[in-house]
Each structure stands twice: as C-alpha cells, then as structure tokens.
Design an enzyme around this catalytic site. Structure first.
Site, PDB file in Angstrom:
ATOM      1  N   SER A  37       0.844  -1.200   0.000  1.00 37.47           N
ATOM      2  CA  SER A  37       0.000   0.000   0.000  1.00 37.47           C
ATOM      3  C   SER A  37       0.878   1.249   0.000  1.00 37.47           C
ATOM      4  CB  SER A  37      -0.901  -0.078   1.238  1.00 37.47           C
ATOM      5  OG  SER A  37      -1.826   0.958   1.282  1.00 37.47           O
ATOM      6  N   ASP A  66      -8.239  -4.397  -6.709  1.00 34.41           N
ATOM      7  CA  ASP A  66      -7.798  -3.392  -5.744  1.00 34.41           C
ATOM      8  C   ASP A  66      -7.704  -2.019  -6.424  1.00 34.41           C
ATOM      9  OD1 ASP A  66      -6.609  -1.981  -3.691  1.00 34.41           O
ATOM     10  OD2 ASP A  66      -4.705  -3.093  -3.739  1.00 34.41           O
ATOM     11  N   HIS A 104      -7.666  -5.100  -1.076  1.00 34.47           N
ATOM     12  CA  HIS A 104      -6.379  -4.437  -0.824  1.00 34.47           C
ATOM     13  C   HIS A 104      -5.569  -5.156   0.268  1.00 34.47           C
ATOM     14  CE1 HIS A 104      -3.504  -1.201  -0.846  1.00 34.47           C
ATOM     15  NE2 HIS A 104      -3.791  -0.805   0.376  1.00 34.47           N
TER      16      HIS A 104
END
Lengths: 532, 532
Positions: free
Chosen positions: A322, A385, A441
C-alpha cells in the site's frame, strides 16, 4: 474407529473412512477436500492430545456435517484409502521441495531479484520467485502485525516489540534476519487518515509513528539460504482503511524540491509521499531525523560493514504494502540515486523493490530514472484493488504514448514502475468473491493468492503449507464455512499485563536502543545531508 | 536522582522528590496522590527492570505532567518525605490487616454469612464483611471472565476454561476453591438478549449456554481462612447488555407450576427466571438436565460428602450478578425448600445469598417463604442501577402495606428479599460521575465501590490493594486521566493458537469431564426428581 499413528500425525479414521482431526483448525480437515486432485493442497495435519470419546463424537459429527457441505459445493468427496501414505509422501515432498528451492535460490538469487526483469519467471510462475515474493511480503506484513493500532494504548503508533526480539515476538523465529534499525516518521504532515494516534494526552510521542525497519540477514541465512547478505527494508502501509488515498494531494512535485539529490528537476513524485519520506520534527526523539535520513544512514552503515567482504555478495531489497509500497519505491530510488548501492571498492549492489498493492508514485521521468539507475521493481496486485489505480486514475501509463508526451508537463500524470504480477482473489476457492475494497487491498490475502498462483489461466492450488487462516487476521475475507473468526489478530487484554502484586498496567515498551544510534550524524554528514 | 531500594519496591526519586515509577500503571503513581490523607490508598508500588535514562526521562516528564493535573483537581500535591517509610509501613499494615481479617472470619463466619441479618455490620462497614462481599463478588465476576462472548468463536456461550483449571486460568490461584461442576441452561426459552450464540452453524452446542459453577473450598482454605467448608455456587448474568430486562415477561408464576416443590401455590416468581432455571433440552449433552437438576444433584452430593464431618462445619453460599442474582436467590430458595441444607444427621447448614445488581425475583409470599426457610440474602446495589428496580417498577415492596395486601393477587407485584447495601458510584473519585446505565450496572464497578465503602456518608477510601484498573475490564467507566484502556479484557487472537506446524486454529476446549457426572441420575431419583 481406528487410530493410525503416522510419522508426523495422529489421525483418527471413522467408520466411513473419513479423517477426524483432533485439532479444530478448519483447514486441517477441509483442505484435503478442496485440493485433493493435485496433491499439493494443505496437508491434513493434526495433533492428538486427548482420547476423549465425547469430544471425538462431537468432532465426528462436525466432520460429517462438513463433508455434507463440501459434497454439495465440490462434489469430489474425501480421501478414502491410503490416507496415511498420502500424507507422509506429501510431507516429504514438501520438505524436499523447500530444500530444493533453497539450493536453487543460492544459485539464482540475482535472477530472482530481477536482474533480467523476471523474464520467463512469471508464466508459468517460478516456484522460487513465488516463495521469495511471499517471504518479502511477510516482512512487510510484519509491519502491521508489529504495529500498535489501538488508540487506547499509550504506545499507539509505535512497534509493539523491541527491535531485538521483533521477529521472534511475531513468531517468525526462522526469519534469518536481525532488525538493525527502526524507522519513524512525523505525522505532522497532511495525511490525517494514515497515522495512528493515542486517545490519551500523555504518550510515547505526540507526532511520530513507527514506519518499519531495516534488517540484515544473519550468517546462517546468508550462507545456507539466500546465497548473499541481504539488507531488507520494510515499510508500513495501511491494512484496510483506504481513506488516506483521498488525503493524497494528487500533486506531482520534483523530488529535488524536498532536497533529494536528483540531476533532473523533471523527475517528480506525489508530494504526500515525498513529505512523509523527508519531513521531520525537531522536538521529537523519534522523528527528529526524517525517515529518509534514518534509512540512508543505516544503509550506508551496513554497506560499509558488509560491502567489501570478498566471501559474500550483498543485495538491497525494499518491500512494502500500500502506501508502504510507495515509500519502498521512493526510498529504493533514493538509495540508488545517492550511490549507496556501491561498495567502497566499487562493486554494484543490486537494488530490488517488491510492492504489494502499491499505488503509483511518480511521473514518467521518475520511471525512466529508476530504469537508468537499474532499480528493479516487481509489483504484486489484486486486480480488484483500487489502490494500484491511484493516483492518476485518468491519466497514466496506459494512455496512448502521444497523449502521455503531451501531458508530461501536467502535475497529475502518473506512471507505474517495474513489472506487475496481477492476481485475482476470485480465483481462490477460500475467499469470498464479492469485491469489498478493503478485502481486495488486504496484504495477507495477496500472499494467499501468491501461494495459489501458478501462471495465467492456471488453476488455483496452494503450493506451500502456508495457513489460509492468516487471511482473516485483519479482515473478514474467508468464506464462512471455514469458521475462522474475522479480524482475529489482537493482543491479550489490549496489552495490559499483571505484575506480581496483581496490579494491571500497560507494559512498558520503548527502549533507548530503539532510538537513533549515535553515529547517525556521522553518516549523514558524510552523505552531505546535514540535519538541521 | 536517587534510587531507594525498599523491602518491596524499587522507586526512583527525582530532583523534585516526586516518585518515578518504572511501571506504567496509572494507579502506581497516582493513587498516593488521590488518597494520601488516610494512608489507606492504593500503595505506590513499582518494579524496576531497567535503568534506561531516556525512558526515565519520558516517565519523569509524564509524572510531572500528571502532578500538574492532580494539583489542579485535588490540590494536595505529592508525598515528599518519608516515602520509603510510608510505603513500608503501609505494606505491613495491609498484610497485618489481611491476616487479622482471616483470623476474624474463622471465628465470626456465621455472623458474616448473615445469621443475625448483618445487624450492626453495615454502618460502619465491617471490614471482614466487606472483604467477603468482594470475594464472593469476584466469584460471580469469574462467570464473566470465564465466558466466551465472541460470536466468531465455535465455543461462544461456553466457558473458556476447563473446570479443573478454572480459577488458575483466571489468575485466581489463591481462590481456595475447586470447581465441582459446571452449570448449563438451555437457551430455548424466550430471553433472546441474554444468551450468546455463535455465528457459525457447527458449534459445541446449538442451544446451551454455560451458566456458572458449583465450587467447594479446599482443605487449606476451609481450615485456615474460612472456618468452615463452603459450597459456593456462582451464576452468570449479563455484563452490560440490559436488553434482557425488556425480554422478561414481567409475569409472576407459582414456583410449583414448574414442578418445584413448594407447599404454597401463592409463592410466585418471575416466569422467565423460572423457565431459565427449570427448562431443558433432551437433544443437548449440556442441557439435557435443567440447571435446577444440575445444582440440586451437586449440592446433595457435596452435603453427603462433607455434611457429617465432625471436625468441620458446612455453609452454602450462592452468588450472582444481575440476572445471575435472580438465579442465586431462586436456587438458594430451592435448595432450602428441598431440605438439602440438612446433613443426614440433621445438622442445619446455613444458606446465604450475595447478589450484585440483582432484580426482584418473586412476590411477597416468596419473600416470606425465604424468611421462613431461613435463607439469608444480602443485595449489593449501585443506587443508579435500574436493574434492581426491575421488575415491578410501579408496584413493589416500597408501596404502602395496605396497597400491597390488596395487590397481592396481581401477577406483577414484586418484592425484594433480604438486606440491601446501597452504594453510589458518584462517591468514587476514580469513576466518571455520569449515569450510564451499563456502567451503573457493572459488577467490577460495584466491587470497586465496596472496596471504598466505609458506611453511610463516609468518605470513599480504598481499603485494599484491589486494582481500580479492573473496572475498565468490560466498561469505559474510569476517568480518562487514569489512562486505562476501556473494555481491555480480551483473548489473545480471539483464542486462535498456532500449532507446532505453524497452523492457526481455535483451540479445542470442551472436555468430557465438564459434562454431567454419571451419578446425576442417582441423585435426582433420590430427590424424586426423575429426569424425563
């Protein structure tokens, strides 16, 4: 009902010849049902500690019910004969495979680190690369598992463990690495949904957050498993809360604007990432040096220590999920741009980045500069995602080349770097297929998807004993019938412990050795980065 | 900065002569500030395991800040001189007091159990009675601490521990009791907000909930602390969710209606309590006997075992919080009505009930029948708690006698039994004064209030080393500046554990020895209660 002792397990076979596990892991008993055909599924393993008849009866009933369930959905029943042999053979096969992979890694690590841009390793999926991607992903996951997210904790925003027993505390006893330094950043920047803050007024630090670590492989792992000394840098990102994306200013800024050395002012990255990487807070023990200063000083120190050893080679691997993936890319660029990936004798040290669900970081010039510097980037993504589609949802590397050329001057024209490995959680029979943005995610889910990935269009088959239960550590992503509690990762009593007098308190956590080492000034001045 | 080793503690005194604790319990350092005048406050205790300068600096700063805070609110500063002496003396005083109380209990236990209806023991508060009320309250609290509330657990609704290591697992290693039997009830009755159910379909039991336990004092506690063999029965209630009150049918029903032996059909109790106590489920291993059958069989068994010992006496003490208080009253009545409180040689065994935040249970005739049977009841309440006002909010024992006589035949005319000890959480300087209904009903808070209670109008001063942090175990009731996390009681990883192969699973929990003992039929048929 008969009990068959095997070299590794004690399993009970009931009248119907189905397996009764005495442990209640859903995957102990169900995995063989999901994946019997390939013989590569999660092994049917269990340890028996009791011969309790009524317990067996309960489990037997549960087991029969579960078979009913699985028969409905899969139709391929349970293993009836040769259970013991199958398990034993499978166990040995997996052990052999692991040893083989380690032998292979020692010889091929440069290839696995992307020397040839992973050509020919992705389809079909190379097993050594897959296990390395999982391994580095787990090093990024450790930044979540080690992080104190609880606003009711005085230590909210810090690591729950000392760096000296970091991997051990997380149960990663065979990591083969030691943490050389913790990384901190100041939260005095405009990303309100990224940083964690304590609800209390008296805390370990008002404005710092723990951001990850620099680790170095130990002698044993260096020699026997990795084939080289590895400096691994892991950056923390965000587990599920995606609101930080909205906080991004979506504004490209020259890296040289934040005093990062760069020969070309056209090399730009998203300003929020840049600020997070370079900002500091003179009043805070933990963030009085920027994350950048911390990492550069440590890499320089470690390269000086190990870079000229004639008996071993060195690698630098940066990993992050991320937002941590963005920092991984940015810091790897910085290390290379600063020339830290050269030993004193001039040997070039390969720099590799593995990101998981990482966003775009910079513009086309940034990507080109990464290529010029020889930094290799592999991006693992789940196709559902949204984070890897940000920022630059509308104008990015997938636009026509001519348009990109025109748009190059615009401050919102982003471009991904490196190679992408695209996974799809809808291929895993373990996961709910609905597209929940947080789930899509989730890093643990990506590692699970890696574990089952064999190439484009190939059937999903788990390739290691990695536990699918880990997916639900901080999500509700596993299908209900596996009966794994959602969001199960939590500290006992929120970290409250009882002393010998029976009094409960939040255990003291921070140690001076987790602060910045005294030689940081020395290294930074040698790098001509003088802390203010 | 100087370090003063004392017999029990290692404290650091800084330049300002204020105490620096190396543990971070808020009560270690602040309590002396709250309660210095009486010398009965929580001791300033700490264990030092580090000489870390920067840590000390952080804590020192926190400490100075806290002093600032306390100076603002209390104005009576910190202890400057004689710290060591004060602590030592206080420690010895407390130890002496405990030994004295135990000596006293051995001689006066009949009085403490209410033989004379606690006349003269409540105002001023008798210290031995206070510590016994706390002790039995903790036995009721254990029913919460031991209960699995998590719907994501397969064992939701059961005890988290085996009865053999129940008290040890809860850290009550010196309880002096052993659990003889677990109590279960069927949830197939109409109290939807009381029972806990797993979200999964395959669970330990579909319709049973663990309801508490029957325990018996061990030889050491019987001889040296209690002065008699004690059969203690603890009933689980509800921690915070008060919606079960709304589920009560508020309908008085003759106890004889549910086949409880009773000479008078005018003796009535609330029908929901009665159903919970007497209903069962033939299809369930855990609730195929009613809670009533389980408790009667066990009490009969234990009285046969210990009742005619010439060297020791016997007592029966029933404890419970909230709905558990109602079951405590009802089951104590039943035990006495069935004549189980008589040994074979005819000795009468005193039966005592301690309830905490308990509701009304039955009508005036029920109360009178309890008195006739000689069952002693002490009800501890927080005056802000609504549960003791239910059911029968409008027509109860506080109505004029004549009206009660007229209303006696009505099915909603309730009456409290026994003696009441009324506490007020607004008297505690540790607790938020706002009236939150869940907080006002919280058992841990009542135990804390007992600890500080010295009589009507007396100042609140903690009388033992009992930790105020316990209040926040399952509430958010402590004032913010104590920095104790709210709702901090939780299992590590929701009970998921890792086996030697690295696989995570919900640990197996239920054992056959927690089922009903084989002699239950025998005891029940002797009691002429024949299970269907």
């Amino acid at each position: 009902m008969a009990t068959i002792p095997s070299p590794h397990n004690l399993l009970t076979i009931n009248k119907n010849n189905s397996i009764i596990s005495h442990s209640s892991s859903p995957f102990n008993t169900s995995s063989s049902i999901n994946l019997p055909a390939r013989g590569l599924g999660v092994g049917t393993r269990a340890l028996s500690r009791t011969n309790d008849a009524s317990l067996s009866a309960v489990i037997s009933r549960l087991e029969r019910e579960r078979q009913g369930l699985v028969d409905e959905t899969e139709g391929d029943g349970v293993i009836c004969d040769g259970v013991e042999q199958w398990i034993t053979a499978e166990d040995f096969r997996r052990r052999d495979k692991k040893a083989e992979e380690e032998r292979s890694l020692r010889d091929t690590w440069r290839d696995i680190q992307g020397e040839y841009d992973w050509a020919g390793l992705l389809d079909p999926m190379d097993p050594v690369l897959r296990s390395e991607l999982i391994r580095y992903g787990e090093m990024a996951q450790a930044c979540y598992d080690g992080f104190d997210f609880d606003p009711a904790s005085r230590y909210c925003g810090s690591s729950r463990f000392s760096r000296h027993d970091f991997f051990d505390s997380l149960g990663m006893t065979d990591s083969g690495y030691e943490v050389a330094r913790y990384l901190y950043a100041t939260s005095n920047i405009n990303l309100p949904n990224f940083f964690s803050r304590s609800r209390w007024s008296k805390v370990w630090s008002k404005n710092a957050n723990w951001m990850g670590y620099v680790a170095v492989s130990d002698d044993e792992a260096t020699r026997n498993r990795l084939g080289r000394r590895d400096i691994a840098i892991a950056w923390r990102g965000t587990v599920t809360n995606l609101e930080w994306i909205a906080d991004l200013k979506d504004y490209l800024k020259p890296v040289s604007g934040n005093n990062i050395r760069c020969p070309d002012p056209a090399v730009k990255v998203e300003s929020g990432f840049l600020d997070l990487y370079t900002d500091k807070d003179d009043t805070c023990n933990f963030s009085k040096f920027s994350a950048r200063e911390q990492i550069l000083a440590e890499v320089k120190h470690l390269v000086e220590l190990y870079g000229d050893d004639e008996d071993e080679e060195l690698s630098i691997t940066v990993t992050g999920h991320s937002l941590g993936g963005a920092l991984a890319v940015l810091s790897a660029y910085d290390v290379a741009e600063m020339g830290l990936n050269r030993s004193r004798s001039g040997k070039v040290i390969p720099v590799t980045v593995f990101t998981y669900g990482g966003p775009r970081v910079g513009n086309v010039r940034f990507k080109e500069r990464m290529d010029e510097l020889g930094v290799k980037v592999m991006r693992v993504v789940n196709v559902h995602d949204v984070v890897p589609k940000s920022p630059g949802l509308f104008l990015n590397e997938s636009a026509p080349h001519a348009l990109m050329k025109i748009a190059e001057g615009l401050p919102w024209c982003y471009c991904h770097v490196g190679e992408e490995l695209a996974l799809d959680h809808q291929n895993s029979p373990f996961l709910k297929s609905s597209v929940d943005l947080s789930n899509a995610h989730n890093l643990e889910a990506m590692l699970h998807l890696l574990d089952g990935y064999h190439g484009k269009g190939e059937r999903f088959v788990l390739s290691s004993g990695r536990d699918p239960a880990l997916v639900n550590k901080a999500s509700d992503f596993l299908k209900e019938h596996f009966m794994v509690p959602p969001f199960w990762r939590q500290d006992a009593n929120k970290g409250m412990v009882r002393n010998s007098e029976g009094r409960w308190y939040q255990a003291e956590r921070l140690r001076s050795e987790d602060h910045h080492s005294p030689d940081i000034h020395h290294h930074l001045s040698q790098l001509r980065i003088l802390p203010s």
